[in-house]
Design an enzyme around this catalytic site. Structure first.
Site, PDB file in Angstrom:
ATOM      1  N   SER A   1       0.872  -1.184   0.000  1.00 10.95           N
ATOM      2  CA  SER A   1       0.000   0.000   0.000  1.00 10.95           C
ATOM      3  C   SER A   1       0.902   1.224   0.000  1.00 10.95           C
ATOM      4  CB  SER A   1      -0.862  -0.003   1.264  1.00 10.95           C
ATOM      5  OG  SER A   1      -1.498   1.255   1.442  1.00 10.95           O
TER       6      SER A   1
ATOM      7  N   TYR B   1      -2.667  -1.177  10.219  1.00 10.13           N
ATOM      8  CA  TYR B   1      -2.561  -1.313   8.754  1.00 10.13           C
ATOM      9  C   TYR B   1      -1.199  -0.821   8.266  1.00 10.13           C
ATOM     10  CZ  TYR B   1      -4.035  -0.978   3.836  1.00 10.13           C
ATOM     11  OH  TYR B   1      -4.144  -1.124   2.471  1.00 10.13           O
TER      12      TYR B   1
HETATM   13  P1  NAI Z   1     -11.792  -5.588  -0.963  1.00  9.16           P
HETATM   14  O1  NAI Z   1     -12.368  -5.441   0.387  1.00  9.16           O
HETATM   15  O2  NAI Z   1     -12.589  -5.177  -2.149  1.00  9.16           O
HETATM   16  O3  NAI Z   1     -11.288  -7.082  -1.200  1.00  9.16           O
HETATM   17  C1  NAI Z   1     -10.601  -7.791  -0.216  1.00  9.16           C
HETATM   18  C2  NAI Z   1     -10.945  -9.260  -0.348  1.00  9.16           C
HETATM   19  O4  NAI Z   1     -10.183  -9.974   0.641  1.00  9.16           O
HETATM   20  C3  NAI Z   1     -12.423  -9.570  -0.088  1.00  9.16           C
HETATM   21  O5  NAI Z   1     -12.932 -10.411  -1.106  1.00  9.16           O
HETATM   22  C4  NAI Z   1     -12.416 -10.287   1.242  1.00  9.16           C
HETATM   23  O6  NAI Z   1     -13.437 -11.262   1.393  1.00  9.16           O
HETATM   24  C5  NAI Z   1     -11.026 -10.929   1.226  1.00  9.16           C
HETATM   25  N1  NAI Z   1     -10.559 -11.278   2.552  1.00  9.16           N
HETATM   26  C6  NAI Z   1     -10.607 -10.544   3.678  1.00  9.16           C
HETATM   27  N2  NAI Z   1     -10.115 -11.242   4.711  1.00  9.16           N
HETATM   28  C7  NAI Z   1      -9.753 -12.451   4.220  1.00  9.16           C
HETATM   29  C8  NAI Z   1      -9.176 -13.602   4.794  1.00  9.16           C
HETATM   30  N3  NAI Z   1      -8.907 -13.685   6.099  1.00  9.16           N
HETATM   31  N4  NAI Z   1      -8.914 -14.667   3.986  1.00  9.16           N
HETATM   32  C9  NAI Z   1      -9.203 -14.599   2.662  1.00  9.16           C
HETATM   33  N5  NAI Z   1      -9.737 -13.535   2.076  1.00  9.16           N
HETATM   34  C10 NAI Z   1     -10.020 -12.470   2.843  1.00  9.16           C
HETATM   35  O7  NAI Z   1     -10.437  -4.742  -0.883  1.00  9.16           O
HETATM   36  P2  NAI Z   1      -9.341  -4.312  -1.960  1.00  9.16           P
HETATM   37  O8  NAI Z   1      -9.293  -2.840  -1.918  1.00  9.16           O
HETATM   38  O9  NAI Z   1      -9.507  -5.011  -3.236  1.00  9.16           O
HETATM   39  O10 NAI Z   1      -8.032  -4.825  -1.209  1.00  9.16           O
HETATM   40  C11 NAI Z   1      -7.117  -5.758  -1.755  1.00  9.16           C
HETATM   41  C12 NAI Z   1      -5.735  -5.430  -1.238  1.00  9.16           C
HETATM   42  O11 NAI Z   1      -5.353  -4.126  -1.696  1.00  9.16           O
HETATM   43  C13 NAI Z   1      -5.607  -5.392   0.277  1.00  9.16           C
HETATM   44  O12 NAI Z   1      -4.408  -6.016   0.673  1.00  9.16           O
HETATM   45  C14 NAI Z   1      -5.553  -3.913   0.575  1.00  9.16           C
HETATM   46  O13 NAI Z   1      -4.886  -3.634   1.780  1.00  9.16           O
HETATM   47  C15 NAI Z   1      -4.812  -3.400  -0.625  1.00  9.16           C
HETATM   48  N6  NAI Z   1      -4.956  -1.975  -0.876  1.00  9.16           N
HETATM   49  C16 NAI Z   1      -6.158  -1.445  -1.202  1.00  9.16           C
HETATM   50  C17 NAI Z   1      -6.269  -0.083  -1.436  1.00  9.16           C
HETATM   51  C18 NAI Z   1      -7.576   0.558  -1.774  1.00  9.16           C
HETATM   52  O14 NAI Z   1      -7.640   1.799  -1.790  1.00  9.16           O
HETATM   53  N7  NAI Z   1      -8.632  -0.191  -2.076  1.00  9.16           N
HETATM   54  C19 NAI Z   1      -5.095   0.807  -1.344  1.00  9.16           C
HETATM   55  C20 NAI Z   1      -3.880   0.135  -0.992  1.00  9.16           C
HETATM   56  C21 NAI Z   1      -3.826  -1.212  -0.774  1.00  9.16           C
END
Ligand code: NAI
Length: 254
Positions: free
Chosen positions: A142, A155
């Site tokens: 991130s 985080y």
């Molecule tokens: P999102 O919330 O849309 O997707 C995250 C997914 O991870 C969901 O499908 C959820 O069910 C799954 N998940 C959560 N806990 C879990 C677990 N214990 N085991 C398996 N799956 C699990 O979020 P997004 O934004 O797509 O996030 C993906 C990655 O990107 C994360 O690592 C987040 O920290 C990172 N990120 C996101 C940013 C943003 O602005 N959306 C910015 C920087 C990093």
């Protein structure tokens, strides 16, 4: 011919957001994809969309903080597709609170989902990637793995660790022809970002508009990030390892 023809990829957190967009893109590039997630409703739909488009995919119910789930996910992938070439360690969660307002349980959970998961998934997948003659691991960091941010102590700590784990893994596994790289997205329009707005008591509209205040004048899309992951997954980045790529519309540029 897609750039990933004949390859197999595991994508964690693939039921939503960045993981979902990446699973779809890797499959369109020819990879067989394991959609790994705790979301048993949305996860199978992503796998179904891939197969509907003519690709190959399975859904693996996987809590990435749990060793047995990670092991089983890798084994199910090998059983379905014969091996593992690409591992996208992407699942993550955020708790918007400072040290005082973060509970020990929340701290432990963020560390387990955001960092221990990378250790576990890699531990089980790497032997198969070695068997394949090498491959690519991509970790989702991130912008807050590179600079600090307010009210996100667990985080920020976890994402800083993701960045440096990437470098350490690149050193350890380069001789096995395994490249390990990290993408650091800026604010991207996913459920996580909307969840942050709720945690901070802000409306989606106000929060997302503020997040778009950066040189390229918009927040990211999951597809913007997926393209960067594809670069690291494919041979286009054959001599890149231990790299940290910021994909954030210029947010950290100045
Ligand atoms: P999102 O919330 O849309 O997707 C995250 C997914 O991870 C969901 O499908 C959820 O069910 C799954 N998940 C959560 N806990 C879990 C677990 N214990 N085991 C398996 N799956 C699990 O979020 P997004 O934004 O797509 O996030 C993906 C990655 O990107 C994360 O690592 C987040 O920290 C990172 N990120 C996101 C940013 C943003 O602005 N959306 C910015 C920087 C990093």
């Amino acid at each position: 011919m897609g750039s990933l023809e004949g390859k197999t990829a595991i994508v964690s957190g693939a039921a939503s957001g960045i993981g979902r967009a990446t699973a779809l893109l890797l499959a369109r590039e020819g990879a067989a994809v394991t959609v790994a997630d705790i979301d048993e409703a949305a996860g199978p739909k992503v796998a179904g969309q891939i197969t509907d488009e003519g690709g190959q995919a399975i859904f693996a119910r996987c809590d990435v903080s749990q060793s047995a789930d990670c092991k089983r996910t890798v084994e199910e992938t090998v059983a379905a597709f014969g091996g593992v070439d690409i591992l996208f360690n992407n699942a993550g969660i955020i708790r918007r609170a400072d040290v005082l307002d973060t509970t020990e349980e929340e701290w432990d959970q963020v560390m387990a989902v955001n960092i221990k998961s990378i250790f576990l998934m890699s531990k089980y997948a790497i032997p198969y990637i070695i068997d394949a003659g090498g491959g690519s691991i991509i970790n989702t960091g991130s912008g807050w793995g590179l600079v600090g941010g307010g009210d996100a102590i667990s985080y920020c700590a976890s994402k800083g660790a993701v960045v440096n784990m990437t470098r350490a893994m690149a050193i350890d596994h380069g001789p096995q022809n395994i490249r390990v790289n990290c993408i650091c997205p800026g604010d991207t329009d996913t459920e996580m970002l909307r969840n942050e707005a709720r945690q901070l008591g802000e409306t989606d509209e106000v929060f997302l508009a503020g997040a778009g205040d950066r040189p390229l004048q918009r927040i990211g899309t999951p597809e913007d990030i997926a393209q960067a992951v594809l670069h690291f997954a494919s041979d286009a980045s054959a001599w890149t390892t231990g790299a940290v790529l910021v994909v954030d519309g210029g947010g950290l540029a100045g």
